[in-house]
Write a protein that holds these residues in place. Sequence first.
Motif, PDB file in Angstrom:
ATOM      1  N   LEU A 136      20.228   7.204  17.378  1.00  0.00           N
ATOM      2  CA  LEU A 136      21.428   6.558  17.513  1.00  0.00           C
ATOM      3  C   LEU A 136      21.696   5.277  17.016  1.00  0.00           C
ATOM      4  O   LEU A 136      20.607   4.368  17.139  1.00  0.00           O
TER       5      LEU A 136
ATOM      6  N   TYR B 138      23.699   1.939  17.716  1.00  0.00           N
ATOM      7  CA  TYR B 138      24.664   1.245  18.431  1.00  0.00           C
ATOM      8  C   TYR B 138      24.757  -0.153  18.016  1.00  0.00           C
ATOM      9  O   TYR B 138      24.332  -1.281  18.199  1.00  0.00           O
TER      10      TYR B 138
ATOM     11  N   HIS C 115      30.763  -0.516  16.584  1.00  0.00           N
ATOM     12  CA  HIS C 115      31.108   0.251  17.443  1.00  0.00           C
ATOM     13  C   HIS C 115      31.959  -0.444  18.550  1.00  0.00           C
ATOM     14  O   HIS C 115      32.511   0.355  19.405  1.00  0.00           O
TER      15      HIS C 115
ATOM     16  N   VAL D 250      30.881  -1.513  23.901  1.00  0.00           N
ATOM     17  CA  VAL D 250      29.341  -0.948  23.980  1.00  0.00           C
ATOM     18  C   VAL D 250      28.221  -1.971  24.225  1.00  0.00           C
ATOM     19  O   VAL D 250      27.547  -1.481  25.324  1.00  0.00           O
TER      20      VAL D 250
ATOM     21  N   LYS E  68      34.492   9.026  21.236  1.00  0.00           N
ATOM     22  CA  LYS E  68      34.041   7.677  20.721  1.00  0.00           C
ATOM     23  C   LYS E  68      32.829   7.488  21.475  1.00  0.00           C
ATOM     24  O   LYS E  68      32.627   7.485  22.780  1.00  0.00           O
ATOM     25  N   VAL E  69      31.851   6.774  20.882  1.00  0.00           N
ATOM     26  CA  VAL E  69      30.575   6.507  21.605  1.00  0.00           C
ATOM     27  C   VAL E  69      30.678   5.417  22.675  1.00  0.00           C
ATOM     28  O   VAL E  69      30.222   5.485  23.832  1.00  0.00           O
ATOM     29  N   SER E  70      31.719   4.579  22.457  1.00  0.00           N
ATOM     30  CA  SER E  70      32.044   3.650  23.572  1.00  0.00           C
ATOM     31  C   SER E  70      32.694   4.337  24.918  1.00  0.00           C
ATOM     32  O   SER E  70      32.171   4.000  25.914  1.00  0.00           O
TER      33      SER E  70
ATOM     34  N   MET F 103      22.614  12.172  24.367  1.00  0.00           N
ATOM     35  CA  MET F 103      23.514  12.048  23.444  1.00  0.00           C
ATOM     36  C   MET F 103      23.181  12.305  21.960  1.00  0.00           C
ATOM     37  O   MET F 103      21.677  12.232  21.758  1.00  0.00           O
TER      38      MET F 103
ATOM     39  N   ASP G 152      24.198  12.742  17.892  1.00  0.00           N
ATOM     40  CA  ASP G 152      24.789  12.064  16.599  1.00  0.00           C
ATOM     41  C   ASP G 152      25.808  13.081  16.071  1.00  0.00           C
ATOM     42  O   ASP G 152      25.635  14.154  16.254  1.00  0.00           O
TER      43      ASP G 152
ATOM     44  N   SER H 188      31.273   6.756  14.745  1.00  0.00           N
ATOM     45  CA  SER H 188      31.367   6.477  15.811  1.00  0.00           C
ATOM     46  C   SER H 188      31.652   7.459  16.769  1.00  0.00           C
ATOM     47  O   SER H 188      31.581   7.484  18.003  1.00  0.00           O
ATOM     48  N   GLU H 189      32.104   8.794  16.359  1.00  0.00           N
ATOM     49  CA  GLU H 189      32.242   9.788  17.137  1.00  0.00           C
ATOM     50  C   GLU H 189      30.861  10.689  17.475  1.00  0.00           C
ATOM     51  O   GLU H 189      29.979  10.733  16.330  1.00  0.00           O
ATOM     52  N   LYS H 190      30.421  10.666  18.768  1.00  0.00           N
ATOM     53  CA  LYS H 190      29.188  11.495  18.913  1.00  0.00           C
ATOM     54  C   LYS H 190      29.598  12.617  19.941  1.00  0.00           C
ATOM     55  O   LYS H 190      30.588  12.664  20.476  1.00  0.00           O
TER      56      LYS H 190
END
Length: 607
Positions: free
Chosen positions: A61, A63, A67, A71, A562-564, A582, A584, A592-594
């Motif tokens: 991942l 980060y 992002h 985050v 979204k990852v956030s 998590m 990817d 950014s979408e996971k």
Amino acid sequence: MAIKGNSGELKTRSSMSIFIVIGLCCFFYILGAWQRSGFGKGDKIASAITKQTDCGVLLNLNYETHHGDDVVMAYGSDTAAKELLTCGEKYIDYTPCHDQMRAMTFPRDNMIYRERHCPPEEEKLQCLIPAPKGYATPFPWPKSRDYVPFANAPYKSLTVEKAVQNWIQYEGNVFRFPGGGTQFPQGAKTYINQLASVIPMDNGMVRTALDTGCGVASLGAYLFEKNVITMSFAPRDSHEAQVQFALERGVPAFIGALGTIKMPFPSRAFDMAHCSRCLIPWGANDGMYMMEVDRVLRPGGYWVLSGPPINWRIHYQAWQRSRKELEEEQRKIEEIAKLLCWEKEHEMGEIAVWRKRMSNDSCRQQDKPTLCESSYADDVWYKKMEACTTPYPKKTEQDGAVGGEWKPFPNRLNAIPFRISSGSVTGVSVDMYQEDVRIWEKHVKAYKSINNIIDSGRFRNIMDMNAGLGSFAAALESPKLWVMNVMPTIAEKDTLGVIYERGLIGIYHDWCEAFSTYPRTYDLIHANGIFSLYMNKCKAEDILLEMDRILRPEGSVIIRDKVSVLIKVKKIVGGMRWNTRMVDHEDGPLVSEKSLTLRKLSLALKD
């Protein structure tokens, strides 16, 4: 001499070094043994580090600052996740919006007390609903259709009340469902074959059905053999656990009643609607209930009514009701059906079948019911039912039929729905629909590579919390499973009608409230963008607690966002006894979408 002296000194230092090393080794060996014995703190420190380190988060991942600062803030927070406690034993089958004690405080007229009545914010439970003692993983389909572990729904009242009607039998540590019913003593298969002699179930033309007052949903259970998927509902009443039994069997169902509020479905949704002794007063309230069925039936759809008052002249004595009462009841039903321009296709024994006209033009009678004034027939969430009829959609030259031409299933699954081709869904073109189908085929393929039991038969009841155009369910389509497609009431675009046109089923719902189902009724929950959608609308904790309530022990969740957002969700989940991982995006770690995949641990009460 100096050389000799230096040589002796070196030997002495070397010997001392060896003794020191040996001494240190012995010391650390003894220290390690002491720590492993439980008297030292080294194991506790290691254990704490292990707990704080989530090995489920993949190392690839990325980060980075692109992002968002939130985050970084989430990672920089040292606040521990709030650990949620287990609710008491009395909450094992807690249904927040259908609580029996709360229901009894509402009027009984028109079944108001059996409708949804959700607790206020201050009364919402902030604990995890446990499974009952002895809870067992449900049998795989199709065995689950006929057998349910007793411990999963330990209620025997129906085995006594419906003993002569073959609804359910108790045998050892399981319930057995013989496939009988009040109106089909020879079994659901025989009954369905009678219907199929009139209604085109064998060629795929009838795909979606609605069963009002479903009992334990044996009709829906056996309609799967005809590749017909049935949405069944019944109230939570004296026949305890009807809907719970249906879902334990692996049959689509929800808790509900036909009272004063519109059914949570779009107009023109079902190919067929069915009532078998469902105890709904069809002739009451100026025909309002039949008009609501008319709203959700597509043009050309069928309505089946079996049991009283059909053919009352022959059966009134067996029903232990007066001839006059039954005659008046059937007269009203026939009168309203004529007003709706439904054509009676069949009446034999205790079964009558009507068909809704293909278009309003074909209704030649002078007296027609009042048309509903609402310009949007799918605006139904907590909206009052009306004694009026829903207008037919306009016929288009392209489709040549009102509401679109009937297509057999599975051809209709990925065909262009009428609501798309006619431009009824603003902002969704044919190209966008086809792209959506392609994208979700890719997503589902990735899901299956992560969770290889999705299509193994282990997961039967699946929910999509934010279904969009239904392409997730379409990509999963299999006789081993079914998907409850939920359309959030706050969604930007209402596409539930599109989902039904594809031959799938679904329901409207607001995720700030509890879903109309029992605990432990879904094997897999898919949540695409649901936490972004409800941000600043209601608490993420409440949505996650509801997901935990309706998810079976050892069930799985896939949250796509979204990852956030996922990082914040993952922090809350840390106190809920779920395993997390998590993953990817299929297109790589820079997207950014996971996905956050979760597995619920067993939380059964101990003996």
